[in-house]
Design an enzyme around this catalytic site. Sequence first.
Site, PDB file in Angstrom:
ATOM      1  N   ASP A  32       0.836  -1.201   0.000  1.00  0.00           N
ATOM      2  CA  ASP A  32       0.000   0.000   0.000  1.00  0.00           C
ATOM      3  C   ASP A  32       0.871   1.251   0.000  1.00  0.00           C
ATOM      4  O   ASP A  32       2.085   1.176   0.184  1.00  0.00           O
ATOM      5  CB  ASP A  32      -0.964  -0.011   1.208  1.00  0.00           C
ATOM      6  CG  ASP A  32      -0.301  -0.415   2.524  1.00  0.00           C
ATOM      7  OD1 ASP A  32       0.932  -0.512   2.566  1.00  0.00           O
ATOM      8  OD2 ASP A  32      -1.026  -0.623   3.506  1.00  0.00           O
ATOM      9  N   ASN A  73      -7.737  -2.040  14.485  1.00  0.00           N
ATOM     10  CA  ASN A  73      -9.136  -2.350  14.176  1.00  0.00           C
ATOM     11  C   ASN A  73      -9.256  -3.581  13.274  1.00  0.00           C
ATOM     12  O   ASN A  73     -10.294  -3.818  12.674  1.00  0.00           O
ATOM     13  CB  ASN A  73      -9.838  -1.146  13.524  1.00  0.00           C
ATOM     14  CG  ASN A  73      -9.212  -0.761  12.181  1.00  0.00           C
ATOM     15  OD1 ASN A  73      -8.249  -1.391  11.732  1.00  0.00           O
ATOM     16  ND2 ASN A  73      -9.764   0.261  11.539  1.00  0.00           N
ATOM     17  N   HIS A  75      -7.466  -4.200  10.546  1.00  0.00           N
ATOM     18  CA  HIS A  75      -7.224  -3.997   9.113  1.00  0.00           C
ATOM     19  C   HIS A  75      -5.942  -4.694   8.663  1.00  0.00           C
ATOM     20  O   HIS A  75      -5.036  -4.942   9.459  1.00  0.00           O
ATOM     21  CB  HIS A  75      -7.224  -2.516   8.730  1.00  0.00           C
ATOM     22  CG  HIS A  75      -6.040  -1.711   9.158  1.00  0.00           C
ATOM     23  ND1 HIS A  75      -6.113  -0.745  10.125  1.00  0.00           N
ATOM     24  CD2 HIS A  75      -4.758  -1.692   8.733  1.00  0.00           C
ATOM     25  CE1 HIS A  75      -4.930  -0.163  10.281  1.00  0.00           C
ATOM     26  NE2 HIS A  75      -4.081  -0.730   9.444  1.00  0.00           N
ATOM     27  N   GLU A 115      -9.922  -1.419   5.413  1.00  0.00           N
ATOM     28  CA  GLU A 115     -10.612  -1.116   6.660  1.00  0.00           C
ATOM     29  C   GLU A 115     -11.819  -2.040   6.858  1.00  0.00           C
ATOM     30  O   GLU A 115     -12.284  -2.683   5.905  1.00  0.00           O
ATOM     31  CB  GLU A 115     -11.099   0.347   6.621  1.00  0.00           C
ATOM     32  CG  GLU A 115      -9.980   1.368   6.485  1.00  0.00           C
ATOM     33  CD  GLU A 115      -9.231   1.615   7.801  1.00  0.00           C
ATOM     34  OE1 GLU A 115      -9.324   0.792   8.730  1.00  0.00           O
ATOM     35  OE2 GLU A 115      -8.543   2.653   7.882  1.00  0.00           O
TER      36      GLU A 115
HETATM   37  C1  GLP Z   1      -0.541   0.356   8.644  1.00  0.00           C
HETATM   38  C2  GLP Z   1      -0.220  -0.486   7.426  1.00  0.00           C
HETATM   39  C3  GLP Z   1      -0.480  -1.949   7.664  1.00  0.00           C
HETATM   40  C4  GLP Z   1       0.133  -2.385   8.988  1.00  0.00           C
HETATM   41  C5  GLP Z   1      -0.469  -1.594  10.100  1.00  0.00           C
HETATM   42  C6  GLP Z   1       0.062  -2.002  11.471  1.00  0.00           C
HETATM   43  O1  GLP Z   1      -1.861   0.728   8.700  1.00  0.00           O
HETATM   44  N1  GLP Z   1      -0.930  -0.051   6.280  1.00  0.00           N
HETATM   45  O2  GLP Z   1       0.047  -2.717   6.603  1.00  0.00           O
HETATM   46  O3  GLP Z   1      -0.105  -3.759   9.187  1.00  0.00           O
HETATM   47  O4  GLP Z   1      -0.166  -0.216   9.868  1.00  0.00           O
HETATM   48  O5  GLP Z   1       1.234  -1.297  11.738  1.00  0.00           O
HETATM   49  P1  GLP Z   1       2.217  -1.549  12.937  1.00  0.00           P
HETATM   50  O6  GLP Z   1       3.030  -2.732  12.549  1.00  0.00           O
HETATM   51  O7  GLP Z   1       3.032  -0.296  13.012  1.00  0.00           O
HETATM   52  O8  GLP Z   1       1.393  -1.796  14.146  1.00  0.00           O
END
Ligand code: GLP
Length: 247
Positions: free
Chosen positions: A67, A135, A137, A142
Site C-alpha cells: 500500500d 481495528n 485492518h 478497513e
Molecule cells: C498500517 C499499514 C499496515 C500495517 C499496520 C500495522 O496501517 N498499512 O500494513 O499492518 O499499519 O502497523 P504496525 O506494525 O506499526 O502496528
Amino acid sequence: MRVHILADAAATAERAADIVEGAIRSTPHPGIGLATGSTMVGVYRSLARRCREGTLSFSEATVYLLDEYIGLDADHPQTYRNVITRSFTELVDLRNDAVFAPDCQAPDLDGEARRYDRLVRAAGIDIQLLGIGGNGHIAFNEPGTPFDAKTNVVSLSEATRRDNARFFDSLDDVPGNAITQGIGTILQAKQILLVAQGSHKSRPVRDALEGPVSTETPASAVQLHPNVAVVLDREAASLLSNLRPES
Ligand code: GLP
C-alpha cells in the site's frame, strides 16, 4: 494455519525471518509482498543481517509493497516507498528495478490502482508479509471491505489515522487516503505470513484467528487461505483461547 507463539518481539522477528528465508530458498525467482509498519522493523533487520553476513541473497527476488499513502510528496520520509527503502530494500542486495509500489503521484489514481493490481497478480507473490491494525485492518483494508476487493483507492478510518499519527508531526498531517492492495489481491499470494507483537494487538489477533470470518475484521480473511503462518509474541497471543505451545 500454523500459529507460532514466541517469548518476545525479538523472537517473533527471527521466526518470521526464518519463514521468509524458507520461502526465498524454495523458488528461484521469489516474489515477496512487503508490509510497512513497526511490526516489520525487526523482521527486515534480521533479513538484512542475514544478507550482510552472506547467508541469504535477494538478488533474484522482486518485492511488491502492499500500500501507499496518497497526498505525500515523493520525497516525504513517511511515504511507504521511502520507509521500505530505509528499513529494508537499500540494506539488501535487491536489484534497483526489483522494487514495486503503487505510484500515488500518478494523475489517474484509480487507473494506477488497476495497473498495480494487474502487476501484482501477474507477478505472483510467493510470500506476503502482513501486519494487523488495531481495528483488524490488513494493508489499508478497513472494516467493511469486501474480501474480493482488488487494489483500489481507499479512505482511511479515524482509528487508522490515529494509530499512524505517531509517524507524523500531528494527526492532521496523516493522509486521509491511500492505494491498497485489496483483500482479494492479498489472498492470491501462495503463502501469507501474519506477524503481531504486543498486548495492543491481542484483540484484533483473537478476532482474526478465532472470530467469525467477517468483513468487520478484515484480517479474518486469512482463515480462508490454505497456507498461512502466524507469528505472535505472548502478549499478542494472550486472548487466544486455543492456547498453543510455543513452537
Ligand atoms: C498500517 C499499514 C499496515 C500495517 C499496520 C500495522 O496501517 N498499512 O500494513 O499492518 O499499519 O502497523 P504496525 O506494525 O506499526 O502496528
